[in-house]
Design an enzyme around this catalytic site. Structure first.
Site, PDB file in Angstrom:
ATOM      1  N   LEU A 122      -3.049   4.088  11.961  1.00 38.01           N
ATOM      2  CA  LEU A 122      -3.168   5.338  11.223  1.00 38.01           C
ATOM      3  C   LEU A 122      -4.215   5.277  10.129  1.00 38.01           C
ATOM      4  O   LEU A 122      -4.771   6.281   9.712  1.00 38.01           O
ATOM      5  CB  LEU A 122      -1.812   5.715  10.605  1.00 38.01           C
ATOM      6  N   GLY A 149      -5.323  -0.548   0.545  1.00 36.25           N
ATOM      7  CA  GLY A 149      -5.782  -1.739  -0.146  1.00 36.25           C
ATOM      8  C   GLY A 149      -5.011  -2.987   0.226  1.00 36.25           C
ATOM      9  O   GLY A 149      -5.516  -4.097   0.099  1.00 36.25           O
ATOM     10  N   PHE A 150      -3.766  -2.817   0.711  1.00 34.42           N
ATOM     11  CA  PHE A 150      -2.930  -3.973   1.001  1.00 34.42           C
ATOM     12  C   PHE A 150      -2.761  -4.234   2.489  1.00 34.42           C
ATOM     13  O   PHE A 150      -2.047  -5.132   2.887  1.00 34.42           O
ATOM     14  CB  PHE A 150      -1.549  -3.812   0.363  1.00 34.42           C
ATOM     15  N   VAL A 176      -1.868   0.430   8.422  1.00 39.00           N
ATOM     16  CA  VAL A 176      -0.624   1.154   8.703  1.00 39.00           C
ATOM     17  C   VAL A 176      -0.676   1.630  10.148  1.00 39.00           C
ATOM     18  O   VAL A 176      -1.692   2.175  10.602  1.00 39.00           O
ATOM     19  CB  VAL A 176      -0.449   2.362   7.754  1.00 39.00           C
ATOM     20  N   LYS A 192       3.713  -0.349   7.589  1.00 44.30           N
ATOM     21  CA  LYS A 192       2.698  -0.919   6.708  1.00 44.30           C
ATOM     22  C   LYS A 192       2.728  -2.434   6.901  1.00 44.30           C
ATOM     23  O   LYS A 192       3.729  -3.087   6.625  1.00 44.30           O
ATOM     24  CB  LYS A 192       3.001  -0.553   5.251  1.00 44.30           C
ATOM     25  N   ASP A 200      -1.128   4.282  -9.119  1.00 49.12           N
ATOM     26  CA  ASP A 200      -2.161   4.425  -8.086  1.00 49.12           C
ATOM     27  C   ASP A 200      -2.018   5.767  -7.372  1.00 49.12           C
ATOM     28  O   ASP A 200      -2.107   5.854  -6.150  1.00 49.12           O
ATOM     29  CB  ASP A 200      -2.080   3.272  -7.090  1.00 49.12           C
ATOM     30  N   ASN A 220      -2.678   8.479  -1.218  1.00 51.72           N
ATOM     31  CA  ASN A 220      -1.286   8.057  -1.367  1.00 51.72           C
ATOM     32  C   ASN A 220      -0.324   9.239  -1.445  1.00 51.72           C
ATOM     33  O   ASN A 220       0.812   9.100  -1.893  1.00 51.72           O
ATOM     34  CB  ASN A 220      -1.125   7.181  -2.610  1.00 51.72           C
TER      35      ASN A 220
END
Length: 348
Positions: free
Chosen positions: A36, A40-41, A44, A58, A155, A160
């Site tokens: 998708l 940053g981590f 997804v 995620k 953030d 988001n």
């Protein structure tokens, strides 16, 4: 098999656990076709469980900089937070090297997919954009004031904010969020992490964050939703003015309507509502955090016709410098400054 260390960690998370094999099957072994997006981590993925439920997974990237503690932080926060404008966490999987969060699937992806795209932007008329602004405001108010915790998101950005079937907004990604005690007002950190273009001046310069730094990010979001323009990079085509500076200049000239997305100018819309949102956005991005309203005031201002105070000059009026990042997880773009430069950032 889940080893004993993983099992103990899972018990601490107090959340339904998914077996890695079931997630692998649901995402077709994390197929590229099911991807998708990527934050940053880590990436997804879309998936479908055996019971038919659609999920978003995620997958924490080993090189992302987010470790088990950040993952636990996100889980513990979301488990305790329940609101229609916050994304729902269904479970997690911490098994071997894999660290996964399983969310409800949002079919309409994230807000940035719509407002910054020439074609998709046409699908969001003004009434829908106003609904999204108000929904984000209510979600943020819940985090700051109405939940059992006082949570600073740190953030908040268009990427988001996820959209459900009816394009209702849901705030997501709590990996950087902080919980404040009952009497705590602000906190300082030496590790400045976040997203360029959304960070409040006091956080970017001094590592100071509070509910008012979230309010600043919300103000940026409002101006982006109204205009369909990104705050980051806006200066390149506008004589050095940031989106904030452009909005402020139009407001001073009494021509704020010029900020409205081109797609919406010919359609029916509530002019007073548009101008009110721009005004509230400018109140949220004022340079001094003391001048910015709380989210309770923001929700009230958006939902009423009360007279609004005049905003003072915003932070990041012009774009003057390019930061030099440290351990960055995203590509650097020039950052809006008020005649200062930033160094030693960790960006997302």
């Amino acid at each position: 098999m889940i080893d004993e260390t993983d099992r103990n960690q899972d018990e601490e998370l107090e959340l339904p656990l998914f077996n890695l094999s079931s997630i692998t099957t649901a995402t077709q072994n994390f197929s590229v076709d099911n991807k998708l997006g990527e934050g940053g981590f880590g990436p997804v993925y879309r998936g479908k469980l055996e019971d038919g439920r659609e999920i978003a997974v995620k997958r924490l990237s080993i090189s992302s900089g987010q470790g088990l503690e950040e993952l636990k932080n996100e889980i513990k926060l979301i488990v305790k937070l329940q609101h229609r404008n916050l994304v729902k966490l269904l479970g997690c999987c911490v098994q071997g090297e894999e660290k996964l969060l399983v969310y409800e699937y949002m079919p309409n992806k994230s807000l940035d997919f719509f407002i910054f795209d020439q074609q998709q932007g046409k699908l969001l008329d003004w009434s829908k954009r106003f609904q999204i602004i108000c929904g984000i405001a209510r979600g943020l108010l819940y985090l700051h004031q109405d939940s059992r915790l006082r949570v600073i998101h740190r953030d908040l950005k268009a990427g988001n904010v996820l959209l459900d079937n009816e394009l209702n907004p849901k705030i997501s990604d709590f990996g950087l969020a902080r919980i404040f005690g009952g009497d705590q007002i602000e906190e300082r950190t030496n590790r400045i992490i976040g997203t360029y273009g959304y960070m409040a001046p006091e956080y970017a310069f001094n590592g100071l964050f509070s509910i008012k730094s979230d309010v600043f990010s919300f103000g940026i979001l409002v101006l982006e939703i109204v205009s369909g323009k990104k705050n980051r990079g806006f200066h390149k085509e506008n004589q050095g003015l940031t989106l904030i500076g452009h909005a402020w200049t139009l407001h001073q000239e009494g021509s704020s309507f010029g900020l409205l997305d081109q797609h919406l100018r010919e359609s029916n819309h509530n002019l007073k509502q548009v101008l009110r949102c721009i005004h509230v956005g400018l109140l949220c991005v004022q340079q001094s955090q003391v001048d910015r309203p709380s989210m309770s005031s923001v929700v009230m201002m958006l939902g009423s016709e009360c007279e609004l105070p005049q905003p003072k000059q915003p932070g990041y009026f012009t774009e003057m410098a390019s930061p030099k990042g440290d351990n960055s997880s995203t590509k650097h773009e020039s950052s809006s400054m008020n005649y200062m430069s930033i160094t030693l950032f960790e960006a997302r």
